[in-house]
Write an enzyme that holds these catalytic residues in place. Structure first.
Site, PDB file in Angstrom:
ATOM      1  CD  GLU A 281       2.134 -20.461   9.560  1.00 24.09           C
ATOM      2  OE1 GLU A 281       1.886 -20.355  10.774  1.00 24.09           O
ATOM      3  OE2 GLU A 281       2.199 -19.481   8.782  1.00 24.09           O
ATOM      4  CE  LYS A 341       5.232 -18.536  14.657  1.00 28.91           C
ATOM      5  NZ  LYS A 341       4.021 -17.943  14.053  1.00 28.91           N
ATOM      6  CB  CYS A 391       4.394 -17.277  10.393  1.00 26.22           C
ATOM      7  SG  CYS A 391       3.224 -15.967   9.945  1.00 26.22           S
TER       8      CYS A 391
END
Length: 525
Positions: A281, A341, A391
């Site tokens: 990330e 995301k 994440c």
């Protein structure tokens, strides 16, 4: 006067008839029991302890007929559970967010009190239903309370965007109950954990053997289900290189260290070819237009020359006010790919309404991302379809299953890119690895993990960790990975199966209570 000797009761007392309000000692005991649940998760992994702790909590809830008493005990237990499982959040707030330690502790305590409300709801509503439906002890401990415990964890996973970290089922990723994951998911396992805890609580009652038998049967069924392979190999295996740059968090977004970061990842991304080369990330922590001229072109040229595919984290912007926490993909035939995301972290990646004052107290860069679509296409890498998640998105198993269910060409390989350097040397990394293992069990797909400082790992479609890099170190993990296709029941139905089973348990408890009320009415006539 004739004195009569008092005799002890011949049966164990009904725990619902003891006490009316929780004492301070009782509340403290519930909170401590909840906090000790941390030991059931990685890196300790004492999963049987969870049965004991929940059993203790269930017994305490059953000791009083007061709904208020049960609710307060549930709140205390849930508070302790949350503080034990999520205490590491203070590191991000103080060490890297710049929040004073007192305010950080207060913020986490308030979060724990909020999280505790879900366990309070489970305990209070269960006790109310017990009184309302005139439930016998077994129906309360083995049907109603376990179901509402599981529902409360499910609600914790979506109310106000959700924060389901440390849900009870995660502790059982290698235990017998993991066999149920492809069917009912982590929340369904949570219900089964609670049923097992109810069985232990039933040992305080007269009829012990049925409870022992049910406990053994659940564990045996889980072990048997672990032998079933729900998915099948798809295409040819691919070679992968997963990168762990180990960039200190206090340097990651520093202009003074940007040059060193870009050089490190340039060298790691072009060190050797592979079918898939994946970086963590925000491996590249700035927008493309802020990079040195030709930086990304280096990867496109290397991809075309070696046949390697790239996936790595980088923020991408459509305009100054519209930017996303993204994964960029590059292919050898000039392919471009973007994943944004979808499930953002409150305060860290988006600012909840009315809380800008709080985020302004912290020094967190890129704190107001745009949300990506709920269903996004995977990235084709030779024979495999690779679907990123960023994440803590892999904490939301229903969303991953939804993507697999709705996408025309569903993924055969999952890829998590993370940066847990925010949380220092805490339990966050091993717990996140445990969560990823649960996603592989639910979906029957391998999970690749490319992280900044751990846990960079390869997990196969049966939840087994095939390889990993030591935490808090720089390195590259190279391996061959076989993609998997097909659907598990969890992919097809998501959390609906778990909710349907819970509804059946509640209906069964209601019928038992109805039968009991009818019998009492007939006896009184």
């Amino acid at each position: 006067m004739i004195l009569r000797r008092r005799t002890r009761p011949t049966t164990a007392p009904d725990p619902a008839l003891r006490g009316t309000r929780p004492s301070a000692v009782g509340l403290l005991g519930a909170a401590v029991a909840g906090a000790l649940s941390l030991l059931s998760f990685e890196p300790v992994g004492w999963w049987p302890l969870q049965f004991v702790l929940l059993g203790y909590f269930f017994y305490q809830v059953g000791m009083g007929s007061s709904v208020k008493r049960a609710t307060l005990l549930g709140w205390a237990f849930g508070f302790g559970w949350s503080m034990g499982g999520m205490h590491w959040l203070t590191i991000a707030l103080t060490r890297y967010g710049g929040l004073p330690a007192v305010l950080s502790a207060l913020a986490i305590a308030l979060l724990g009190l909020y999280m505790g409300l879900f366990a309070a709801l489970a305990a209070g509503l269960s006790t109310w239903l017990r009184k309302r439906w005139s439930l016998p002890v077994p129906a309360f401990l083995l049907m109603v309370l376990p179901t509402l415990w599981g529902v409360s964890e499910w609600m914790r996973g979506w109310v106000f965007t959700g924060f389901p970290w440390a849900s009870s089922g995660y502790a059982h990723d290698t235990a017998p109950l993991s066999g149920f994951a492809p069917i009912v998911g982590v929340y369904g396992i949570g219900v089964l954990v609670a049923v097992c805890a109810g069985c232990l609580t039933m040992l305080t009652q007269r009829r012990k053997l049925p409870a022992i038998g049910l406990f053994a049967a659940i564990l045996a069924a889980g072990w048997g289900l672990k032998q079933i392979v729900w998915t099948h190999p798809a295409g040819q295996p691919i070679t992968v290189r997963l990168l762990q740059g180990d960039i200190p968090q206090d340097e990651k977004f520093s202009a003074a260290h940007l040059g060193d970061i870009l050089v490190r990842y340039r060298d790691m991304l072009t060190a050797a070819p592979a079918d898939l080369i994946a970086g963590p990330e925000t491996a590249i922590p700035v927008f493309p237009h802020q990079l040195p001229p030709g930086y990304l072109q280096l990867f496109r040229d290397y991809s075309a020359r070696t046949g390697s595919f790239y996936l790595f984290g980088i923020p991408l912007a459509s305009d100054a006010a519209d930017y996303a926490n993204s994964v960029m993909g590059i292919g050898p035939q000039g392919q471009s790919y973007r994943y944004d995301k979808h499930h953002l972290v409150p305060f860290g990646e988006f600012i909840p309404t009315g809380f800008r004052w709080f985020t302004n107290l912290m020094n967190i860069p890129l704190g107001d991302f745009t949300r990506g679509a709920a269903v996004q296409a995977p990235f084709p890498v030779k024979d495999q379809m690779v679907l990123p998640n960023i994440c803590y998105e892999d904490v939301f198993g229903e969303e991953i299953a939804h993507n697999l269910r709705e996408e025309a060409r569903p993924a055969t390989v999952l890829l998590n890119v993370s940066n847990l350097a925010w949380y220092g040397e805490s339990v966050a990394i091993p717990q996140h690895l445990q969560i990823s293992r649960m996603r592989t069990l639910e979906t029957g797909r391998p999970m690749l993990r490319a992280t900044n400082n751990g846990a960079t790992a390869i997990i196969d479609g049966r939840g087994e960790v095939q390889a990993t890099i030591p935490f808090y170190s720089q390195g590259t993990l190279a391996a061959r990975v076989q993609g998997m296709a097909g659907s598990t029941p969890y992919i097809r139905f998501g959390n609906l199966l778990f909710l349907a089973i819970g509804a059946l348990l509640l209906a069964g408890a209601w019928l038992l209570g109805r039968g009991r009320r009818t019998a009492k009415a007939q006896a009184s006539d």
